[in-house]
Design a protein around this motif. Structure first.
Motif, PDB file in Angstrom:
ATOM      1  N   GLY A 378       0.904  -1.336  -0.069  1.00  0.00           N
ATOM      2  CA  GLY A 378       0.047   0.085   0.164  1.00  0.00           C
ATOM      3  C   GLY A 378       1.141   1.111  -0.322  1.00  0.00           C
ATOM      4  O   GLY A 378       0.961   1.962   0.904  1.00  0.00           O
ATOM      5  N   GLU A 379       1.306   1.543  -1.202  1.00  0.00           N
ATOM      6  CA  GLU A 379       2.058   2.795  -1.488  1.00  0.00           C
ATOM      7  C   GLU A 379       2.349   3.224  -2.578  1.00  0.00           C
ATOM      8  O   GLU A 379       2.424   2.406  -3.702  1.00  0.00           O
ATOM      9  CB  GLU A 379       3.420   2.590  -0.645  1.00  0.00           C
ATOM     10  CG  GLU A 379       4.421   1.654  -1.068  1.00  0.00           C
ATOM     11  CD  GLU A 379       5.471   1.073  -0.211  1.00  0.00           C
ATOM     12  OE1 GLU A 379       5.388   1.021   0.930  1.00  0.00           O
ATOM     13  OE2 GLU A 379       6.677   1.173  -0.865  1.00  0.00           O
ATOM     14  N   VAL A 380       2.366   4.518  -2.747  1.00  0.00           N
ATOM     15  CA  VAL A 380       2.754   5.232  -3.952  1.00  0.00           C
ATOM     16  C   VAL A 380       4.133   5.710  -3.917  1.00  0.00           C
ATOM     17  O   VAL A 380       4.560   6.558  -2.851  1.00  0.00           O
ATOM     18  CB  VAL A 380       1.872   6.257  -4.277  1.00  0.00           C
ATOM     19  CG1 VAL A 380       2.272   7.379  -5.461  1.00  0.00           C
ATOM     20  CG2 VAL A 380       0.475   5.886  -4.714  1.00  0.00           C
ATOM     21  N   SER A 381       5.183   5.422  -4.737  1.00  0.00           N
ATOM     22  CA  SER A 381       6.437   5.976  -4.941  1.00  0.00           C
ATOM     23  C   SER A 381       6.557   7.271  -5.740  1.00  0.00           C
ATOM     24  O   SER A 381       5.932   6.994  -6.944  1.00  0.00           O
ATOM     25  CB  SER A 381       7.406   5.019  -5.408  1.00  0.00           C
ATOM     26  OG  SER A 381       7.400   3.951  -4.537  1.00  0.00           O
ATOM     27  N   VAL A 382       7.212   8.540  -5.137  1.00  0.00           N
ATOM     28  CA  VAL A 382       7.171   9.612  -6.067  1.00  0.00           C
ATOM     29  C   VAL A 382       8.725   9.557  -6.084  1.00  0.00           C
ATOM     30  O   VAL A 382       9.505   9.946  -5.400  1.00  0.00           O
ATOM     31  CB  VAL A 382       6.751  10.687  -5.529  1.00  0.00           C
ATOM     32  CG1 VAL A 382       6.904  11.886  -6.474  1.00  0.00           C
ATOM     33  CG2 VAL A 382       5.326  10.645  -5.038  1.00  0.00           C
ATOM     34  N   ILE A 383       9.154   9.589  -7.423  1.00  0.00           N
ATOM     35  CA  ILE A 383      10.633   9.443  -7.844  1.00  0.00           C
ATOM     36  C   ILE A 383      11.156  10.782  -8.532  1.00  0.00           C
ATOM     37  O   ILE A 383      10.391  11.268  -9.577  1.00  0.00           O
ATOM     38  CB  ILE A 383      10.771   8.264  -8.687  1.00  0.00           C
ATOM     39  CG1 ILE A 383      10.581   7.140  -8.019  1.00  0.00           C
ATOM     40  CG2 ILE A 383      12.369   8.333  -9.129  1.00  0.00           C
ATOM     41  CD1 ILE A 383      10.350   5.923  -8.790  1.00  0.00           C
TER      42      ILE A 383
END
Ligand code: HEC
Length: 507
Positions: A378-383
């Protein structure tokens, strides 16, 4: 005939109802199923019944379908005609590999080709009034239909039957007039949005992942799991132009995970599942027909889920180690590859199973960031796309599948597709990188796949159920505007956003 009788009596001799010899099951298949599903299980009026094609259907559901049929379809119930044991062994049979690997060549493709309408029979003016750039195609998997939706009024314009189990998004020509669908069983259909008619069809494979349309509108490339190949079709009439076997070094062949169009490079790019290579296939010829010779970019890892930067100079990829039979992927996060040099630019350290194929980009504090949902956590990665560092991990209420935004919208939307919170959608502020609202369009029901209107003012969310819906939200106030009943609307595709390679949607 005599052989068949022999096997049936042998099976009866060996154990009556409970032991069914495989030759016996083959005979039952030929007698009761072959007419609709094909002698070799490749499909006919009914879908193909091969393990690859059935991978999304659990065997116990197949048993249920065979016993009870499927309501409102031509699949009959067999519980009165066949014993439970016979039905179980039929289910086993259709989930087993055929002795001989089925083949599908140019001759088979040609024989399957159907021209419903010739160009001369079709009008060059649309037969309805609407902003042609703001139409949506909604794919309805529940009953194998598609709806053409007006993106200003949210009124359906037309609903039509597709082939069984459309797979991968439908793809538009740049002018938005034609749209191409690929089905799980390899059928490619060309639909004319001006005339609201399916104009031609061809079966280009046995088990197909998706298709891509060249930016110049001349070619369609189809990526297949079975056979292991890429197929080039003439986009105008769907005639097969070239079959490209996906063979690596030696005799190793590979399934094709997906094909993409790189509009600025005039090429197609193919993601391969079983060999550690990315293929680029140029489609522009100086003269005549291009040779579609693949440029093989060799990697030291398998990549099969792709995301391109907006200029298509770089591709980010991850492998899905948990996917059935992936060639032993080593990648934990992802790789960034320079499309010109073919060299690795960076390694991404991403936990779980990032779904780069659904990644999107936006401007954040003067730099471009890539955000991707995660299929296993349950996560969104912002790169940060310059340094390739993860600048923020946004906790969500469960693994997500689709992430979407629009250049003109302040928010990015991500679904919670898996787990107990599958009915939730998070809205993330693109400036603060915080979740500002969590929507629950239909409590208890899976919601997912967001797509924006051309101007970014409205966001459409799917209720992913047979008795489902498309829910339209005001993308600024986040209030519900309208709810349209639809049959498992798996995806919706806005003409403008797709043909302009909008940064907030997948391409
Ligand atoms: C009269 C034609 C017909 C016959 C005979 C028939 N089927 Fe089907 N079958 C269909 C159709 C059409 C569908 C697709 C139904 C739908 O739209 O969901 C289907 C669907 C199925 C499915 C579900 C496939 C999927 O991907 O969802 C299975 C499994 C299946 N059939 C097995 C069999 C078996 C085994 C037999 C023989 C005992 C058989 N069928 C006989 C027409 C037929």
């Amino acid at each position: 005939m005599r052989v068949r009788l022999f096997f049936i009596s042998l099976a009866a001799f060996l154990g009556g109802h409970h032991v069914v010899a495989s030759a016996d099951t083959q005979a039952i298949y030929r007698e009761h199923c072959a007419e609709c599903h094909g002698k070799e299980r490749l499909g006919a009026m009914g879908p193909a019944l091969l393990p690859q094609n059935l991978s999304r259907l659990k065997q116990k559901f197949a048993i249920d379908v065979i016993a009870n049929g499927r309501v409102a379809t031509q699949m009959p119930a067999f519980s009165e005609k066949l014993t439970e044991a016979q039905i179980e062994s039929l289910a086993k049979l259709i989930y087993s590999e055929p002795k001989k690997t089925p083949s599908w060549g140019v001759r088979d493709m040609r024989a399957s080709q159907v021209t419903h309408f010739k160009a001369s029979e079709l009008s060059d003016q649309p037969i309805f009034e609407a902003d042609l750039q703001n139409l949506f195609i909604v794919v309805e998997l529940g009953d194998h239909h598609a709806t053409v939706l007006n993106g200003d009024t949210f009124e359906p314009i037309h609903r039509f039957k597709t082939r069984f189990a459309v797979h991968g998004g439908p793809k538009y020509t740049r002018d938005g007039r034609y749209v191409y669908f690929a089905s799980r069983d390899g059928w490619i259909s060309k639909f004319d949005l001006y005339n609201l008619k399916t104009v031609s069809e061809i079966r280009a494979g046995i088990n197909t992942r998706n298709l891509a349309v060249s930016y110049d509108g001349n070619w369609v490339m189809v990526g297949n799991y079975l056979p292991h190949n890429l197929v080039v079709l003439n986009a105008h009439d769907l005639t097969p132009v070239k079959v490209i076997p996906t063979r690596g070094d030696g005799d190793k062949t590979s399934r094709v995970s997906a094909v993409y169009t790189a509009p600025t490079r005039n090429s197609f790019v193919a993601a391969l599942k079983d060999i550690p290579e990315v293929w680029e296939i140029p489609y522009q010829a100086v003269k005549g027909i291009p040779d579609f010779e693949p440029r093989r970019i060799k990697l030291d890892d398998y990549l099969d889920d792709f995301f391109f930067n907006q200029s298509y100079s770089q591709v980010m990829g991850t492998a899905r180690p948990l996917d059935s039979g992936s060639g032993g992927a080593k990648v934990k996060g992802g790789l960034v590859i320079d499309m010109d040099t073919g060299k690795r630019v960076a390694e991404l350290t991403l936990p779980g199973m990032p779904h780069l194929g659904s990644g999107i980009t936006w401007d954040y504090q003067g730099k471009t960031v890539l955000a991707s949902p995660n299929l296993s956590s349950g996560e969104v990665s912002v790169i940060d796309m310059q340094t390739w560092e993860t600048i923020k991990t946004i906790k969500t209420e469960g693994p997500g599948f689709f992430m979407r935004s629009h250049e003109l919208s302040p928010y990015a939307w991500v679904d919670v597709f898996f787990g107990p919170n599958k009915d939730k959608i998070h809205v993330i502020d693109k400036t603060s990188l915080e979740i500002v609202k969590t929507l629950q369009p239909a409590p208890g029901k899976t919601s997912g796949h967001v797509e924006f209107t051309k101007d970014g003012r409205f966001a459409l969310v799917s209720i992913w159920e047979n008795e489902g819906a498309v829910v339209v939200y005001d993308a600024n106030t986040l209030e519900e505007i309208k709810r349209l009943p639809m049959s498992k609307p798996s995806g919706k595709y806005n003409v403008y956003n797709k043909t302009h390679y909008e940064e907030g949607t997948s391409h």
